[in-house]
Design a protein around this motif. Structure first.
Motif, short mmCIF file in Angstrom:
data_model
loop_
_atom_site.label_atom_id
_atom_site.label_comp_id
_atom_site.label_asym_id
_atom_site.label_seq_id
_atom_site.Cartn_x
_atom_site.Cartn_y
_atom_site.Cartn_z
N VAL A 97 17.66 -2.76 1.53
CA VAL A 97 16.61 -2.28 0.63
C VAL A 97 16.99 -2.63 -0.81
CG1 VAL A 97 15.46 -0.24 -0.31
CG2 VAL A 97 15.90 -0.40 2.15
N ARG A 125 10.85 -9.86 1.00
CA ARG A 125 10.55 -9.87 2.43
C ARG A 125 11.04 -11.15 3.08
NH1 ARG A 125 5.81 -9.66 5.77
NH2 ARG A 125 4.97 -11.31 4.49
N HIS A 129 4.47 -7.37 -7.03
CA HIS A 129 3.89 -8.02 -5.87
C HIS A 129 4.71 -9.24 -5.47
CE1 HIS A 129 1.01 -10.79 -3.87
NE2 HIS A 129 0.70 -9.68 -3.22
N THR A 169 8.20 -2.15 9.73
CA THR A 169 9.28 -1.79 8.80
C THR A 169 9.28 -0.29 8.54
OG1 THR A 169 9.06 -3.94 7.74
CG2 THR A 169 10.25 -2.24 6.53
N SER A 206 -3.14 0.12 -8.12
CA SER A 206 -1.92 0.35 -8.88
C SER A 206 -1.99 1.72 -9.55
CB SER A 206 -1.63 -0.77 -9.89
OG SER A 206 -2.62 -0.87 -10.85
N TYR A 222 4.62 -4.62 8.02
CA TYR A 222 5.07 -3.49 7.24
C TYR A 222 5.05 -2.20 8.03
CZ TYR A 222 6.17 -5.45 2.80
OH TYR A 222 6.80 -6.12 1.79
N VAL A 267 8.49 7.24 -2.42
CA VAL A 267 7.43 6.42 -1.84
C VAL A 267 7.92 4.99 -1.64
CG1 VAL A 267 5.17 5.39 -2.21
CG2 VAL A 267 5.56 7.79 -2.78
N LEU A 268 7.72 4.50 -0.44
CA LEU A 268 8.02 3.11 -0.14
C LEU A 268 6.69 2.37 -0.17
CD1 LEU A 268 10.52 1.49 0.61
CD2 LEU A 268 10.12 2.04 2.99
N LEU A 269 6.58 1.40 -1.08
CA LEU A 269 5.30 0.74 -1.27
C LEU A 269 5.24 -0.59 -0.55
CD1 LEU A 269 2.57 0.61 -2.88
CD2 LEU A 269 3.83 -0.75 -4.54
N THR A 286 13.50 -5.03 2.02
CA THR A 286 12.36 -4.19 1.69
C THR A 286 12.54 -3.71 0.25
OG1 THR A 286 12.34 -3.41 3.96
CG2 THR A 286 11.08 -2.13 2.38
N VAL A 287 11.44 -3.48 -0.44
CA VAL A 287 11.54 -3.07 -1.84
C VAL A 287 11.09 -1.62 -2.00
CG1 VAL A 287 10.64 -3.40 -4.16
CG2 VAL A 287 11.23 -5.38 -2.76
N LEU A 288 11.93 -0.87 -2.64
CA LEU A 288 11.60 0.51 -2.98
C LEU A 288 11.18 0.50 -4.45
CD1 LEU A 288 11.65 3.22 -1.55
CD2 LEU A 288 14.00 3.52 -2.27
N LEU A 289 9.94 0.88 -4.71
CA LEU A 289 9.40 0.78 -6.06
C LEU A 289 9.45 2.11 -6.79
CD1 LEU A 289 7.76 -0.94 -8.14
CD2 LEU A 289 5.75 0.09 -7.12
N ALA A 290 9.88 2.07 -8.02
CA ALA A 290 9.91 3.29 -8.81
C ALA A 290 9.29 3.04 -10.19
CB ALA A 290 11.34 3.78 -8.97
N SER A 350 2.61 -5.08 -12.20
CA SER A 350 2.09 -5.04 -10.83
C SER A 350 2.11 -6.43 -10.22
CB SER A 350 0.71 -4.38 -10.77
OG SER A 350 -0.24 -5.11 -11.48
N ASN A 394 2.60 -4.01 0.36
CA ASN A 394 1.38 -4.77 0.08
C ASN A 394 0.92 -5.51 1.32
OD1 ASN A 394 0.19 -5.36 -2.61
ND2 ASN A 394 2.37 -5.27 -3.11
N GLU A 450 8.16 -8.32 -4.15
CA GLU A 450 8.10 -7.79 -2.80
C GLU A 450 7.96 -8.91 -1.77
OE1 GLU A 450 4.54 -6.04 -1.68
OE2 GLU A 450 5.47 -4.44 -0.53
N GLN A 451 7.08 -9.86 -2.08
CA GLN A 451 6.89 -10.98 -1.15
C GLN A 451 8.18 -11.77 -0.98
OE1 GLN A 451 3.78 -11.98 0.42
NE2 GLN A 451 3.28 -9.89 -0.13
N ILE A 470 -1.56 -4.45 -4.51
CA ILE A 470 -1.13 -3.61 -5.63
C ILE A 470 -1.64 -4.17 -6.95
CG2 ILE A 470 1.06 -4.81 -5.93
CD1 ILE A 470 0.43 -1.06 -6.31
N ARG A 471 -2.01 -5.44 -6.97
CA ARG A 471 -2.49 -6.02 -8.23
C ARG A 471 -3.89 -5.56 -8.57
NH1 ARG A 471 -1.29 -11.99 -6.44
NH2 ARG A 471 -2.26 -10.99 -4.64
N GLU A 480 2.88 8.28 -6.31
CA GLU A 480 4.31 8.35 -6.47
C GLU A 480 4.72 9.58 -7.27
OE1 GLU A 480 5.90 5.76 -9.24
OE2 GLU A 480 7.71 5.33 -8.10
N ILE A 519 3.86 0.70 -13.38
CA ILE A 519 3.26 -0.21 -12.41
C ILE A 519 1.80 -0.49 -12.75
CG2 ILE A 519 2.52 1.62 -10.84
CD1 ILE A 519 3.86 -1.83 -9.84
#
Lengths: 331, 331
Positions: free
Chosen positions: B61, B86, B79, A110, A75, A107, A92-94, B91-95, B75, A96, B82-83, A69-70, A82, B69
DNA sequence: CCTCCTTACGGAAACGTTTCCATGGCTGGA
DNA sequence: TCCAGCCATGGAAACGTTTCCGTAAGGAGG
């Protein structure tokens, strides 16, 4: 937290009626509708997503699995995807993958556990068992920008051939014949396509290519810098460098500076597949193929939504434009 | 899709036993454990997340709501978050709020519907009813980099005061007294903090500041360019520009070029809060405060996990470093 | 040898929805 | 006026888990 049962009780209707008002909105009298909605407002009721997903066997969630995503390309793509998904009622579940097949696999598991309704996928090079299982599971999938050979999912991506044509035309206009080409991994479809298009295009223009001017990195700055370095080591002269993606160009520019010094490096013109917003500030400015990440994300979501709805999705190559920044200082 | 019922049947055990093997893993004999796991492998069983969430009243979540983003700071932060998430089993839901309060509200509702276990929030300036409701709902929340006054949620963010100190020290070393400052919205906490620290720092250094050299944009390139333009319009001279975030600096540089031409613009030194990877290639190179988005994301997730577990989370200011790129061409 | 405790397991309830089915009241037409 | 049909509604089943409760079997101790 309030449940629909509470809502129904407060509205003085049966649970089923409340549900019909809130989702079906069919078969309900104006009276009960008004009372249910009032109760919802009073209680601040927000439906329980997991319960609803369980019962309806769909989640209204799309998974987006990108390599990093970086990377500004992704991005921007993620952002557009999204926004478009939201317009169709999806979240949207994002994820990486970090350019790491193992993380991608994890993932995908998941996603499967979350029971996503569809997958937007920018795959790694390798096809792991988990990837194969996902594709075989019947889950609607579209590929973004990268594809996997022999898989029947539509691809939404940059028109690599067109972009490379634009670079070749620019190189010709600028009078460059000796051009260093820093590619990406052949195992990634975009890497292979851009390299093939470049070589074929040169041949079509009747220009021979010295193999010593060709090298490839990993589509990241570090690997590209090493590739550039190897070309320099070979002692061949060249007047321009073509980087096959944004980070590749960044790495190449860095290596040129480090090896030749800023002054010498500035004598070499650089052109890039992928435009980054600082290219206009480089000296000399770097011309670049702009690929339209937003459109790709948007179209990909639309394709996926079609697929989910049982309609066909054909995939699409999104045209590129070329930002020619060389005119400002013609040599 | 296989259910746990199928698994139990195939393993020849009761449904409850299969569940115990898969989650509790307590109170199970080695025999049934082996048979259940074998059945899982044979069927390719993956548990239904929504069903599990419904029953357990938690989703594993985390919601991450950022303003954009596409901003490299976010971003990178996303990232890292999210790491880290995990690693803790989340899990991460991004908005994307798109710097738009209405979209932020809508996403907060979506998050609530999804029953996220915790929220990582980089808020807008305004406190809408939805934001208030979210904060009041008892959902564990941590703020990332931006905060809202008077809310009892911990903040994980850049040490703005330190970063500005580094800039001030650099300005002094370079002998700049007349400095144009392009800030951000005062309604965003980082905008207000950086501006205040800058003015206070100058005063502490005993340097007066001409108000005509101060202006603010919207933390985006466009607004910053306009602010830069307004300062130029005032006809005050200055030898350096300080942009209060990455995109602000980009906009300022663009405006300088457009208004003064590349040559004149290059005479003005630029320093930035936020480092972007092209600053080294600008001419002259742009020095910058580096704020550690990865650490912020990582620490934020850890804080949120603590909060969810019922432990305290105190928030943290993450130190900045300064990339001094001016040494290369001392004036 | 009997009893008590432990341990594994089977069965069933519960989570919060949606949706199906049956019922009752009402409308409209003959 | 009566009957057929429609529409809104109440009630209940079902989605796939986890977890509680009760029970049977087995082991240990008296």
């Amino acid at each position: 937290m309030a449940t629909i049962k509470d809502v129904a009780a407060r509205a003085g209707v049966a649970l089923g009626t409340a549900s019909r008002v809130l989702s079906g909105s069919s078969q309900t009298s104006a009276d009960s509708r008004a009372r249910v909605l009032a109760a919802v407002a009073e209680l601040g009721y927000i439906a329980n997503g997991p319960a609803r997903s369980l019962r309806r066997a769909r989640t209204d969630v799309l998974g987006l699995l990108v390599s990093d995503i970086r990377n500004p390309f992704f991005s921007e793509l993620a952002h557009a995807a999204e926004q478009e998904a939201r317009r169709h009622g999806y979240t949207v579940l994002l994820a990486n993958a970090n350019e790491d097949a193992e993380q991608a696999d994890e993932y995908l598991r998941t996603f499967a556990a979350q029971r996503i309704d569809g997958l937007l996928f920018s795959p790694q090079s390798t096809v792991s068992p988990q990837v194969a299982a996902t594709l075989a599971s019947g889950l609607p999938v579209v590929f973004l920008n990268r594809t996997i050979e022999g898989v029947g999912a539509p691809l939404y991506g940059t028109d690599n051939a067109q972009g490379v044509q634009q670079v070749l035309a620019w190189l010709q206009r600028r009078g460059h014949r000796d051009v260093a080409f820093i590619g990406g991994p052949d195992s990634i479809s975009t890497g292979a396509e851009r390299r093939a298009a470049y070589l074929a295009g040169r041949q079509a223009h009747g220009i021979s290519t010295d193999d010593r001017l060709l090298d490839a990195g990993d589509f990241l700055a570090g690997g590209a810098a090493e590739a550039m370095s190897r070309i320099l080591d070979r002692g061949v002269t060249f007047t321009a460098v073509f980087g096959a993606n944004g980070l590749t160009t960044l790495g190449a520019v860095r290596a040129l500076r480090d090896r030749l010094g800023a002054e010498q490096a500035a004598r070499i013109e650089v052109v890039s597949f992928d435009d980054l917003d600082w290219f206009e500030f480089a000296s000399p400015p770097i011309s670049a193929v702009r690929n339209d990440a937003s459109s790709i994300g948007r179209l990909g979501v639309r394709g996926l939504v079609d697929l989910i709805a049982g309609r066909a999705a054909l995939g699409q190559r999104v045209p590129t434009t070329f930002a020619d920044r060389s005119a400002q200082d013609v040599r």
